[in-house]
Design a protein around this motif. Structure first.
Motif, PDB file in Angstrom:
ATOM      1  N   MET A 134      19.078  11.887   7.705  1.00  0.00           N
ATOM      2  CA  MET A 134      18.453  10.598   7.467  1.00  0.00           C
ATOM      3  C   MET A 134      17.412  10.743   6.356  1.00  0.00           C
ATOM      4  O   MET A 134      16.635  11.677   6.348  1.00  0.00           O
ATOM      5  N   LYS A 135      17.413   9.809   5.412  1.00  0.00           N
ATOM      6  CA  LYS A 135      16.441   9.831   4.326  1.00  0.00           C
ATOM      7  C   LYS A 135      15.089   9.315   4.827  1.00  0.00           C
ATOM      8  O   LYS A 135      15.038   8.495   5.743  1.00  0.00           O
ATOM      9  N   GLN A 136      14.017   9.826   4.219  1.00  0.00           N
ATOM     10  CA  GLN A 136      12.662   9.419   4.580  1.00  0.00           C
ATOM     11  C   GLN A 136      11.962   8.815   3.376  1.00  0.00           C
ATOM     12  O   GLN A 136      12.064   9.335   2.266  1.00  0.00           O
ATOM     13  N   ILE A 137      11.220   7.733   3.646  1.00  0.00           N
ATOM     14  CA  ILE A 137      10.414   7.081   2.616  1.00  0.00           C
ATOM     15  C   ILE A 137       9.017   6.854   3.173  1.00  0.00           C
ATOM     16  O   ILE A 137       8.845   6.610   4.375  1.00  0.00           O
ATOM     17  N   TYR A 138       8.035   6.963   2.281  1.00  0.00           N
ATOM     18  CA  TYR A 138       6.633   6.766   2.657  1.00  0.00           C
ATOM     19  C   TYR A 138       6.015   5.804   1.648  1.00  0.00           C
ATOM     20  O   TYR A 138       6.096   6.036   0.442  1.00  0.00           O
ATOM     21  N   PHE A 139       5.410   4.730   2.139  1.00  0.00           N
ATOM     22  CA  PHE A 139       4.675   3.788   1.294  1.00  0.00           C
ATOM     23  C   PHE A 139       3.193   4.052   1.491  1.00  0.00           C
ATOM     24  O   PHE A 139       2.696   4.011   2.625  1.00  0.00           O
ATOM     25  N   LEU A 140       2.482   4.326   0.397  1.00  0.00           N
ATOM     26  CA  LEU A 140       1.074   4.705   0.483  1.00  0.00           C
ATOM     27  C   LEU A 140       0.193   3.780  -0.340  1.00  0.00           C
ATOM     28  O   LEU A 140       0.530   3.415  -1.465  1.00  0.00           O
ATOM     29  N   CYS A 141      -0.954   3.421   0.225  1.00  0.00           N
ATOM     30  CA  CYS A 141      -2.004   2.730  -0.525  1.00  0.00           C
ATOM     31  C   CYS A 141      -3.344   3.216   0.025  1.00  0.00           C
ATOM     32  O   CYS A 141      -3.388   4.103   0.867  1.00  0.00           O
ATOM     33  N   THR A 142      -4.409   2.651  -0.455  1.00  0.00           N
ATOM     34  CA  THR A 142      -5.727   3.166  -0.088  1.00  0.00           C
ATOM     35  C   THR A 142      -5.976   3.093   1.414  1.00  0.00           C
ATOM     36  O   THR A 142      -6.204   4.104   2.065  1.00  0.00           O
ATOM     37  N   GLY A 143      -5.935   1.881   1.981  1.00  0.00           N
ATOM     38  CA  GLY A 143      -6.335   1.718   3.372  1.00  0.00           C
ATOM     39  C   GLY A 143      -5.230   1.419   4.349  1.00  0.00           C
ATOM     40  O   GLY A 143      -5.492   1.205   5.532  1.00  0.00           O
ATOM     41  N   ASN A 144      -3.974   1.371   3.888  1.00  0.00           N
ATOM     42  CA  ASN A 144      -2.825   1.075   4.749  1.00  0.00           C
ATOM     43  C   ASN A 144      -3.070  -0.201   5.546  1.00  0.00           C
ATOM     44  O   ASN A 144      -2.817  -0.276   6.741  1.00  0.00           O
ATOM     45  N   SER A 145      -3.563  -1.235   4.845  1.00  0.00           N
ATOM     46  CA  SER A 145      -3.849  -2.494   5.534  1.00  0.00           C
ATOM     47  C   SER A 145      -2.989  -3.653   5.048  1.00  0.00           C
ATOM     48  O   SER A 145      -2.709  -4.560   5.827  1.00  0.00           O
ATOM     49  N   CYS A 146      -2.557  -3.646   3.784  1.00  0.00           N
ATOM     50  CA  CYS A 146      -1.816  -4.788   3.228  1.00  0.00           C
ATOM     51  C   CYS A 146      -0.516  -4.378   2.561  1.00  0.00           C
ATOM     52  O   CYS A 146       0.569  -4.540   3.110  1.00  0.00           O
ATOM     53  N   ARG A 147      -0.640  -3.850   1.328  1.00  0.00           N
ATOM     54  CA  ARG A 147       0.535  -3.572   0.499  1.00  0.00           C
ATOM     55  C   ARG A 147       1.515  -2.622   1.163  1.00  0.00           C
ATOM     56  O   ARG A 147       2.719  -2.905   1.241  1.00  0.00           O
ATOM     57  N   SER A 148       1.037  -1.492   1.622  1.00  0.00           N
ATOM     58  CA  SER A 148       1.945  -0.513   2.226  1.00  0.00           C
ATOM     59  C   SER A 148       2.524  -1.031   3.537  1.00  0.00           C
ATOM     60  O   SER A 148       3.676  -0.739   3.871  1.00  0.00           O
ATOM     61  N   GLN A 149       1.763  -1.820   4.269  1.00  0.00           N
ATOM     62  CA  GLN A 149       2.267  -2.407   5.516  1.00  0.00           C
ATOM     63  C   GLN A 149       3.379  -3.414   5.224  1.00  0.00           C
ATOM     64  O   GLN A 149       4.404  -3.438   5.913  1.00  0.00           O
ATOM     65  N   MET A 150       3.191  -4.244   4.193  1.00  0.00           N
ATOM     66  CA  MET A 150       4.231  -5.204   3.824  1.00  0.00           C
ATOM     67  C   MET A 150       5.477  -4.466   3.333  1.00  0.00           C
ATOM     68  O   MET A 150       6.604  -4.835   3.672  1.00  0.00           O
ATOM     69  N   ALA A 151       5.277  -3.399   2.557  1.00  0.00           N
ATOM     70  CA  ALA A 151       6.406  -2.615   2.064  1.00  0.00           C
ATOM     71  C   ALA A 151       7.175  -1.984   3.225  1.00  0.00           C
ATOM     72  O   ALA A 151       8.417  -1.982   3.235  1.00  0.00           O
ATOM     73  N   GLU A 152       6.457  -1.464   4.206  1.00  0.00           N
ATOM     74  CA  GLU A 152       7.122  -0.885   5.376  1.00  0.00           C
ATOM     75  C   GLU A 152       7.960  -1.947   6.086  1.00  0.00           C
ATOM     76  O   GLU A 152       9.113  -1.707   6.456  1.00  0.00           O
ATOM     77  N   GLY A 153       7.402  -3.130   6.255  1.00  0.00           N
ATOM     78  CA  GLY A 153       8.134  -4.209   6.914  1.00  0.00           C
ATOM     79  C   GLY A 153       9.391  -4.608   6.160  1.00  0.00           C
ATOM     80  O   GLY A 153      10.471  -4.756   6.757  1.00  0.00           O
TER      81      GLY A 153
END
Length: 134
Positions: free
Chosen positions: A1-20
Motif C-alpha cells: 500500500m502506498k503512503q502519503i503525508y500532507f504537512l503544514c505548520t499546525g495541521n489545522s486547516c490545509r493539511s486536514q482538508m488535503a487528508e479529507g
C-alpha cells in the motif's frame, strides 16, 4: 500500500482538508495521513467548508509529524513554506511535492469573507490532488 503525508505548520486547516480529499479521491490503495510541525487543533471553518462538498473531517485531529511514518512514505506534500523548511529530512526514496497555499486561518473580515478564503484554498487542494497525485 502506498503512503502519503500532507504537512503544514499546525495541521489545522490545509493539511486536514488535503487528508479529507485524498481519502475520498485516492481510494483504498493509499494510506493517508496529515500532520504539522506544531499542533494547533482542527479549525472549525475547515470542517464547515469540507462539509459543503460532502466530506466530514470532524473526526480528524491535529497531530505532530511522525518521523517513522514520514520515512516510509511514497509521497510527502508540504502545503506551506514553514512545513517545507522545518520538515525532517527524508530518505531519497520519498518523493516530495510543495504546494505553497495561503493559510486560510489568517483570513480577516466577516465570517463569510473568511469562509470564502477557506473555500478557495479547499478548491485548490482538490485540483492539485486530481492533477498531481491521482
Amino acid at each position: 500500500m502506498k503512503q502519503i503525508y500532507f504537512l503544514c505548520t499546525g495541521n489545522s486547516c490545509r493539511s486536514q482538508m488535503a487528508e479529507g480529499f485524498a481519502r475520498q479521491l485516492l481510494g483504498p490503495e493509499w494510506h493517508i495521513a496529515s500532520a504539522g510541525v506544531e499542533t494547533h487543533g482542527l479549525n472549525a471553518r475547515a470542517v464547515v467548508v469540507m462539509n459543503e462538498v460532502g466530506i466530514d473531517i470532524s473526526h480528524q485531529y491535529s497531530k505532530l509529524i511522525d518521523v517513522d511514518y514520514l520515512n516510509h512514505c511514497d509521497l510527502v506534500v508540504t502545503l506551506c513554506g514553514d512545513a517545507r523548511d522545518r520538515c525532517p529530512i527524508t530518505p531519497p526514496s520519498v518523493k516530495k511535492l510543495h504546494w505553497p497555499l495561503p493559510d486560510p486561518a489568517q483570513a480577516a473580515g466577516t465570517e463569510e469573507e473568511q469562509l470564502t478564503v477557506f473555500r478557495a484554498v479547499r478548491d485548490q487542494i482538490k485540483q492539485r490532488i486530481l492533477a498531481e497525485i491521482k
